[in-house]
Design an enzyme around this catalytic site. Structure first.
Site, PDB file in Angstrom:
ATOM      1  N   CYS A 191       0.833  -1.207   0.000  1.00  0.00           N
ATOM      2  CA  CYS A 191       0.000   0.000   0.000  1.00  0.00           C
ATOM      3  C   CYS A 191       0.869   1.260   0.000  1.00  0.00           C
ATOM      4  O   CYS A 191       1.383   1.650   1.059  1.00  0.00           O
ATOM      5  CB  CYS A 191      -0.943  -0.025   1.209  1.00  0.00           C
ATOM      6  SG  CYS A 191      -2.054   1.376   1.263  1.00  0.00           S
ATOM      7  N   CYS A 246      -0.607   4.245   1.941  1.00  0.00           N
ATOM      8  CA  CYS A 246      -0.467   4.087   3.397  1.00  0.00           C
ATOM      9  C   CYS A 246       0.979   4.286   3.854  1.00  0.00           C
ATOM     10  O   CYS A 246       1.242   4.993   4.823  1.00  0.00           O
ATOM     11  CB  CYS A 246      -0.887   2.686   3.833  1.00  0.00           C
ATOM     12  SG  CYS A 246      -2.287   2.001   2.952  1.00  0.00           S
ATOM     13  N   ASP A 247       1.914   3.659   3.170  1.00  0.00           N
ATOM     14  CA  ASP A 247       3.278   3.553   3.704  1.00  0.00           C
ATOM     15  C   ASP A 247       4.322   4.385   2.964  1.00  0.00           C
ATOM     16  O   ASP A 247       5.448   4.514   3.451  1.00  0.00           O
ATOM     17  CB  ASP A 247       3.713   2.072   3.678  1.00  0.00           C
ATOM     18  CG  ASP A 247       2.823   1.216   4.574  1.00  0.00           C
ATOM     19  OD1 ASP A 247       2.284   1.760   5.552  1.00  0.00           O
ATOM     20  OD2 ASP A 247       2.667   0.017   4.294  1.00  0.00           O
TER      21      ASP A 247
END
Ligand code: FAD
Ligand code: NAP
Length: 313
Positions: A134, A137-138
């Site tokens: 992701c 997200c990261d």
């Protein structure tokens, strides 16, 4: 007893559906979750993009209070794997792995999806510790650093472009010599200075230390190994929707599905079957984020309250 609503899956979508159905007045609602409630975000070591939640927080910490909040309003929780959901007349039947069944007037399903694993050494061990699926997200954790992206489809190329805006350099590793992605996306990748494309190569081994990933070895088709020192490896080799519970005895799905196996819904999360709503990562065009999965759960729950009211009165 017939449930007003059966919720399948206890991730952000299912838990939010549980909160809104019970708080909205439905009395007999059970959430069926095969593991601990919380969903796949509990595998994430840090979440930074859930609105209103600031500071360092793990996915586990984020999700911890959700079940308790639902139970306060009367949501029941059963820890069991659901193997099938079927419908006869107006009634749904929930088939549990232990061989028992439960009938329900309505169903909200949110069994999520799972990113496909590539299958290289160290991938599972370092997942969530530098190996990620992701970028939204990261990606930020690698601001100004170098990362590797694995895959050659639209997702891999689009995520590589996204990461190239944050990271100092992106190595895009693909196993063939041509991409599966849209031509204009390929062109954008080729025109992005800080993306280095490594073709005809597959990841062989990711390695690291107690802090997480420190590098990856990729092997080309001649068997030559290239060792790349990076703290982050993003894999985008496709997703599998957890849709098995919707498969009927004759092999067909209970409701209409996309070619990719996602549940087709309208903007109210309604499926092609009256009383069945699909939410979160498993539905078509899902943004695959906690906040959107939770939003879907709320939307579906509000629909269910009206549906059950009309059905029973
Ligand atoms: P899920 O979270 O997948 O929950 C589905 C639940 O259903 C699971 O608990 C599962 O056990 C259960 N289930 C499945 N099948 C059955 C069955 N047959 N019977 C009973 N129970 C069943 N999103 C963000 O917004 N921000 C982030 O920073 C972020 N980071 C991520 C990091 C990682 C490592 C991963 C993997 C994902 C991340 N995501 C992030 C994405 C986010 O986790 C998902 O979009 C979100 O969890 C989807 O919620 P969901 O409820 O649809 O499904
Ligand atoms: P995908 O199209 O299935 O591509 C997966 C990629 O991963 C392929 O390049 C594949 O290689 C590679 N791969 C698969 N298994 C691998 C392995 N074990 N090791 C190394 N590489 C592996 O998946 P996706 O990119 O997630 O896209 C899914 C669908 O959504 C597609 O239909 C896509 O077009 C669509 N999508 C569209 C958009 C858009 O329209 N903007 C954006 C994202 C996704 P091979 O090429 O060799 O098979």
């Amino acid at each position: 007893m017939i449930l007003d609503c059966a919720i399948i899956g206890g991730g952000p979508a299912g838990l939010t559906a549980g909160l809104y159905t019970t708080r909205g007045g439905l009395e007999n609602v059970t959430m069926f979750e095969k593991g601990m409630p919380g969903g796949q975000i509990t595998n994430s070591s840090e979440i930074e993009n859930y609105p209103g939640v600031t500071g360092e927080i793990t996915g586990m910490d984020l999700m911890m209070p959700w079940p308790e909040q639902c139970q306060k309003f009367g949501l029941k929780h059963e820890m069991v794997n659901i193997i099938k959901v079927s419908k006869s007349g107006d009634l749904f039947t929930i088939h549990k792995e232990d061989g028992t069944t439960q009938d329900a007037h309505s169903v909200i399903i949110g069994t999520g999806s799972r990113p496909r694993r590539v299958g290289f050494t160290g991938e599972d061990e370092l997942f969530g510790k530098g190996v990620s699926t992701c970028a939204t997200c990261d990606g930020f954790f690698y601001k100004g650093k170098e990362v590797v992206v694995i895959g050659g489809g639209d997702t891999a190329l689009e995520e590589a472009l996204y990461l190239a805006k944050i990271c100092s350099k992106v190595y895009l590793v693909h196993r063939r010599d041509t991409f599966r992605s849209a031509p204009n996306t390929v062109e954008r990748v080729n025109n992005t200075e800080n993306i280095e494309v490594i073709l005809n190569s597959s990841p062989d081994e990711v390695y690291g230390d107690a802090m997480g990933v420190t590098g990856i070895k990729v092997k080309n088709k001649d068997g030559e190994i290239r060792d790349i020192s990076v703290p982050g490896v993003f894999t985008f080799v496709g997703n599998d929707v957890n849709n098995q519970t919707l498969i009927q005895e004759d092999g067909s799905f209970l409701c209409d599905m996309s070619q990719q196996g996602e549940v087709i819904v309208d903007i109210s999360m309604k499926t092609s079957i009256a009383g069945l709503y699909a939410t979160g990562d498993m539905r078509i065009a899902a943004p695959k984020q906690v906040v959107s999965a939770a939003g879907d759960g709320a939307v579906a729950a509000l629909q269910v309250i009206s549906y059950v009211d009309e059905l029973l009165n």
